[in-house]
Design an enzyme around this catalytic site. Structure first.
Site, short mmCIF file in Angstrom:
data_model
loop_
_atom_site.label_atom_id
_atom_site.label_comp_id
_atom_site.label_asym_id
_atom_site.label_seq_id
_atom_site.Cartn_x
_atom_site.Cartn_y
_atom_site.Cartn_z
N ARG A 70 0.84 -1.20 0.00
CA ARG A 70 0.00 0.00 0.00
C ARG A 70 0.87 1.25 0.00
O ARG A 70 1.94 1.28 0.61
CB ARG A 70 -0.91 0.02 1.24
CG ARG A 70 -2.14 -0.86 1.10
CD ARG A 70 -3.03 -0.77 2.33
NE ARG A 70 -2.36 -1.25 3.51
CZ ARG A 70 -1.78 -0.49 4.42
NH1 ARG A 70 -1.84 0.83 4.33
NH2 ARG A 70 -1.18 -1.02 5.44
N GLY A 214 -2.82 -5.18 -4.16
CA GLY A 214 -3.52 -5.27 -2.87
C GLY A 214 -4.50 -4.14 -2.60
O GLY A 214 -5.33 -3.79 -3.45
N LYS A 222 -9.66 -2.13 1.61
CA LYS A 222 -9.35 -0.99 2.49
C LYS A 222 -10.14 0.25 2.07
O LYS A 222 -10.63 1.00 2.91
CB LYS A 222 -7.85 -0.69 2.47
CG LYS A 222 -6.98 -1.88 2.80
CD LYS A 222 -7.27 -2.43 4.18
CE LYS A 222 -6.38 -3.65 4.42
NZ LYS A 222 -6.38 -4.06 5.83
N HIS A 242 -10.59 -2.57 11.32
CA HIS A 242 -9.48 -3.40 10.84
C HIS A 242 -9.28 -4.53 11.87
O HIS A 242 -8.33 -4.50 12.66
CB HIS A 242 -8.23 -2.52 10.72
CG HIS A 242 -7.09 -3.15 9.98
ND1 HIS A 242 -5.78 -2.72 10.13
CD2 HIS A 242 -7.04 -4.15 9.07
CE1 HIS A 242 -4.98 -3.44 9.35
NE2 HIS A 242 -5.72 -4.32 8.71
N SER A 264 -1.34 -3.70 10.37
CA SER A 264 -0.99 -4.55 9.23
C SER A 264 0.24 -5.40 9.56
O SER A 264 1.22 -4.91 10.12
CB SER A 264 -0.69 -3.68 8.01
OG SER A 264 -1.82 -2.89 7.73
N CYS A 266 0.67 -7.69 11.76
CA CYS A 266 0.92 -7.84 13.20
C CYS A 266 0.16 -9.01 13.81
O CYS A 266 0.02 -9.09 15.03
CB CYS A 266 0.61 -6.55 13.94
SG CYS A 266 1.84 -5.27 13.61
N THR A 269 -4.21 -12.56 10.76
CA THR A 269 -4.47 -13.82 10.06
C THR A 269 -4.05 -15.00 10.96
O THR A 269 -4.74 -16.01 11.05
CB THR A 269 -3.71 -13.87 8.72
OG1 THR A 269 -4.11 -12.72 7.96
CG2 THR A 269 -4.03 -15.13 7.94
N ARG A 381 2.00 -12.13 -0.62
CA ARG A 381 0.70 -12.52 -0.06
C ARG A 381 0.06 -13.66 -0.84
O ARG A 381 0.42 -13.94 -1.98
CB ARG A 381 -0.23 -11.31 -0.04
CG ARG A 381 0.30 -10.21 0.90
CD ARG A 381 -0.74 -9.27 1.36
NE ARG A 381 -0.20 -8.34 2.34
CZ ARG A 381 -0.71 -8.15 3.56
NH1 ARG A 381 -1.78 -8.80 3.96
NH2 ARG A 381 -0.15 -7.28 4.40
N ASN A 510 -0.87 -18.35 22.08
CA ASN A 510 -1.68 -17.18 22.45
C ASN A 510 -3.02 -17.59 23.06
O ASN A 510 -3.70 -16.79 23.69
CB ASN A 510 -1.88 -16.25 21.24
CG ASN A 510 -0.57 -15.61 20.80
OD1 ASN A 510 0.34 -15.43 21.61
ND2 ASN A 510 -0.47 -15.27 19.51
P1 GTP Z 1 -2.49 -7.63 7.37
O1 GTP Z 1 -3.03 -8.65 6.41
O2 GTP Z 1 -1.35 -6.83 6.80
O3 GTP Z 1 -3.54 -6.73 7.93
O4 GTP Z 1 -1.75 -8.42 8.55
P2 GTP Z 1 -2.15 -9.42 9.73
O5 GTP Z 1 -2.42 -8.63 10.97
O6 GTP Z 1 -3.17 -10.39 9.30
O7 GTP Z 1 -0.76 -10.16 9.99
P3 GTP Z 1 -0.33 -11.70 9.96
O8 GTP Z 1 -1.19 -12.56 10.84
O9 GTP Z 1 -0.22 -12.11 8.56
O10 GTP Z 1 1.10 -11.65 10.65
C1 GTP Z 1 2.20 -11.09 10.04
C2 GTP Z 1 3.49 -11.43 10.72
O11 GTP Z 1 3.39 -11.47 12.15
C3 GTP Z 1 4.02 -12.79 10.29
O12 GTP Z 1 5.38 -12.65 9.97
C4 GTP Z 1 3.84 -13.64 11.51
O13 GTP Z 1 4.78 -14.67 11.56
C5 GTP Z 1 3.96 -12.66 12.66
N1 GTP Z 1 3.19 -13.10 13.85
C6 GTP Z 1 1.86 -13.35 13.89
N2 GTP Z 1 1.49 -13.78 15.13
C7 GTP Z 1 2.60 -13.78 15.89
C8 GTP Z 1 2.88 -14.13 17.26
O14 GTP Z 1 2.00 -14.51 18.03
N3 GTP Z 1 4.17 -13.99 17.68
C9 GTP Z 1 5.16 -13.56 16.85
N4 GTP Z 1 6.40 -13.46 17.35
N5 GTP Z 1 4.95 -13.24 15.54
C10 GTP Z 1 3.70 -13.35 15.07
C1 SPV Z 2 -2.93 -4.41 5.22
O1 SPV Z 2 -1.93 -3.81 4.81
O2 SPV Z 2 -3.45 -4.16 6.34
C2 SPV Z 2 -3.53 -5.49 4.40
C3 SPV Z 2 -3.02 -5.71 3.05
O3 SPV Z 2 -4.45 -6.15 4.88
S1 SPV Z 2 -3.69 -4.62 1.86
O4 SPV Z 2 -4.98 -5.18 1.42
O5 SPV Z 2 -2.75 -4.53 0.74
O6 SPV Z 2 -3.91 -3.32 2.45
MN MN Z 3 -5.01 -5.48 6.94
#
Ligand code: GTP
Ligand code: SPV
Ligand code: MN
Length: 603
Positions: A70, A214, A222, A242, A264, A266, A269, A381, A510
């Site tokens: 983004r 994206g 978004k 979000h 994002s 963090c 997923t 992604r 967690n």
């Molecule tokens: P967006 O799609 O960008 O909104 O992101 P999201 O919040 O869905 O993030 P996602 O779950 O894909 O996590 C992204 C990163 O965080 C990955 O590299 C994961 O490995 C890391 N991560 C997720 N959960 C944990 C956790 O509990 N501990 C640690 N240390 N890392 C984590």
């Molecule tokens: C984010 O960045 O929070 C995402 C990916 O979920 S995008 O749809 O590209 O914004």
């Molecule tokens: Mn997101």
């Protein structure tokens, strides 16, 4: 907002006159349409088919290396009134922006096909659903919209019957023929160096130019579900967030629905598909990125996932961290910017312990473990239907949504923020959201690792003044019975020790934090009073089976009053940027935290 199908036709004609495509295709969301577009994308080299045995019906797309995330600096909220965009958004006058964009869109689809994509955010017959029509010249965007939203001609029937809709205009900004009729060569990932992601909240319109990636280009996500969505939600008394959404079933068989807002990349997923390490617990997925939340007639907040698929971060996804995600993407998936193995499958950093000996990386270069380039882009992604998820909740597309029991805020914080804390009240929970900050990730441009404020994980996604948004949250809470409101918590999976190692194992573990959250919902455990909220007593956190020291656990729940006073003072500075719009109740909540910290430091 516009009404009736004639208005869609009129808009399509108007856009066609401006953008001058070679042809117009109205999309219906059918699988025949999807398959034809995938074939076409293979032929033009935008996507490569993966090995049919290893990864059935799956594809790899490589983007232009300048179009990988983004672009927040190019994202604009074009409200008539600058104050309505607020200090956290880029603002532009709507008239001036449209004049500028009309010049860019003029002829921008020459030589290309213009696709008209009617889509629903939310189950199409749900009262909570909202409709949109995306015009795009990117077939990659169309196939991605098929996965991420409910693309259907039935949406046009809804519009004809009088439903409001959001016109969402997108062009990659790479016409195939110049105005002098000189033939330009097409590339596998057309885009433009000049990018604009523009929102017109007063008229609920979206104009996106120059990027095919994206959130810049899949405009239901978004742009509509969050930026325009948040504006509609403020007007209509609901919340566009979000947030992930899960159903959590305890060993005693009690089911809870939990929302969590993390910035994002963090962990949304990952938490949405959690494989709990404590026996008897079950997590089922409803959504991994966006939730729409509205009070029902009994005054309980209910939530839906307005999306129909997952656009998830690939790097870091492994059998150990998120087995359910790997299962989800075993087939029928479009991967973007991951690496290609010699066998025709995909790979990314963190997928397996041992690295493959040879890959073609996301840039299309030969790659070996000694290579100094990434195999996958850090924001690589996967795009996949929600229905591929093995732990998808049966309620995931329930038109009424699910009743919300708890809301969690969390960021990526190396220090200060404890593993978990519970707010004292709804308003104190709103302060948790407003104070959220996180170390920057690769999901947007910017320096990875630098700490930034990301209130409610909505900094890049709130379509109006963030202070008005906080007031809206306070108002929603005040309008409902306190006893029916979800409890609000904050978490931090990312605290590190002095050696820079994560203190908490995270991922499936967690559940140990969610176990405490549920115990608090059920009033089963007492919590320790602290200046920043209720903290767990260490003996109430189940750590059996973890290799974690007592001192690490203490560090995880520690609240250092001096450091927190610094945190408060930085928050005061941030809050000041909102001037008189800052809700008095929020400053009051912050002042109370400050005085409790000062008192705590004194004793
Ligand atoms: P967006 O799609 O960008 O909104 O992101 P999201 O919040 O869905 O993030 P996602 O779950 O894909 O996590 C992204 C990163 O965080 C990955 O590299 C994961 O490995 C890391 N991560 C997720 N959960 C944990 C956790 O509990 N501990 C640690 N240390 N890392 C984590
Ligand atoms: C984010 O960045 O929070 C995402 C990916 O979920 S995008 O749809 O590209 O914004
Ligand atoms: Mn997101």
């Amino acid at each position: 907002m516009l009404k009736t199908n004639m208005s869609v036709i009129g808009w399509v004609q108007e856009v066609a006159l401006l953008t001058k495509p070679d042809r117009i295709i109205w999309c219906d969301g059918s699988s025949a349409e999807m398959n034809a577009l995938l074939d076409q994308l293979v032929q033009t080299g935008t996507i490569t088919k993966l090995d049919e045995k290893l990864r059935p019906n799956s594809y790899l797309a490589r983007t232009n290396p300048t179009d990988v995330a983004r672009v927040e600096s190019r994202t604009f909220i074009c409200s008539a009134n600058e104050a309505d965009a607020g200090p956290t958004n880029n603002w532009s006058d709507p008239g001036e922006m449209k004049t500028k964009l009309k010049r860019l869109f003029d002829g921008s689809m020459r030589g290309r096909t213009m696709y008209v994509v009617p889509f629903s955010m939310g189950p199409i017959d749900s009262k909570l659903a909202r409709y949109g029509v995306e015009i795009t010249d990117s077939p990659y965007v169309v196939v991605s919209m098929h996965r991420m939203t409910r693309v259907s001609s039935a949406v046009l029937d809804k519009i004809t019957a009088g439903a409001n809709w959001v016109p969402a205009l997108h062009s990659v900004g790479a016409p195939l023929v110049t105005t002098s009729e000189k033939q330009l060569q097409d590339t596998s990932w057309p885009c433009n160096d000049e990018k604009y992601i523009a929102h017109f909240p007063d008229t609920s319109e979206i104009w996106s130019f120059g990027s095919g990636y994206g959130g810049n280009a899949l405009l239901g996500k978004k742009c509509m579900a969050l930026r325009i969505g948040s504006v509609l939600a403020n007007k209509e008394g609901w919340l566009a967030e979000h947030m992930l959404l899960i159903a959590l079933t305890s060993p005693l068989g009690k089911k809870y629905h939990i929302l969590a807002a993390f910035p994002s990349a963090c962990g949304k997923t990952n938490m949405a598909m959690m494989n709990p390490t404590l026996a008897g617990w079950k997590v089922e997925t409803l959504g991994d990125d966006i939730a729409w939340i509205a009070p029902d007639s009994s005054g309980k907040l209910r939530a839906i996932n307005p999306e129909a698929g997952f656009f998830g971060v690939a790097p870091g996804t492994s059998v150990k961290t998120n087995a359910h995600a790997l299962h989800t993407i075993a087939a029928n998936t479009i991967f973007t910017n991951v690496a290609l193995t010699d066998e025709g499958d995909v790979w990314w950093e963190g997928m397996t312990k041992t690295k493959p000996e040879h890959l073609i990386n996301w840039l299309g270069h030969d790659w070996t473990p000694d290579s100094n380039e990434d195999a996958a882009h850090p924001n690589a992604r996967f795009t996949v239907d929600a229905t591929e998820c093995p732990v998808l909740s049966n309620d995931w597309d329930h038109p009424e949504g699910v009743a919300v029991d708890a809301i969690i805020f969390g960021g990526r914080r190396t220090t200060n923020v404890p593993l978990v804390a519970e707010s004292r009240s709804w308003a104190h929970g709103v302060l948790y959201g407003a104070m959220l900050s996180s170390e920057q990730t690769a999901a947007a441009e910017g320096t990875v690792g630098s700490l930034r404020r990301d209130p409610f994980a909505m900094l890049p996604f709130c379509g109006y003044n963030m202070a008005d948004y906080w007031q809206h949250w306070l108002d929603v809470g005040a309008s409902l019975k306190a006893s029916s409101l979800p409890k609000i918590f904050q978490v931090n999976w990312f605290k590190k020790d002095s050696a820079g190692e994560f203190l908490w194992p995270g991922f499936g573990d967690n559940i140990r934090v969610l176990d405490w959250v549920v115990n608090r919902l059920e009033d089963k455990v007492q919590a320790a009073d602290s200046p920043i909220g209720w903290l767990p007593e260490l003996y109430d956190l189940q750590t059996k089976g973890l290799e974690i020291t007592e001192s690490a656990m203490q560090e995880l729940v520690a609240v250092d009053p001096n450091r927190w006073l610094t945190e408060v003072s930085l928050t005061e500075d941030f809050f000041e940027t909102f001037g008189t719009k800052l809700p008095a109740q929020l400053s009051q909540e912050l002042a109370e935290v400050k005085s409790r910290l000062e008192h705590n430091r004194a004793v």
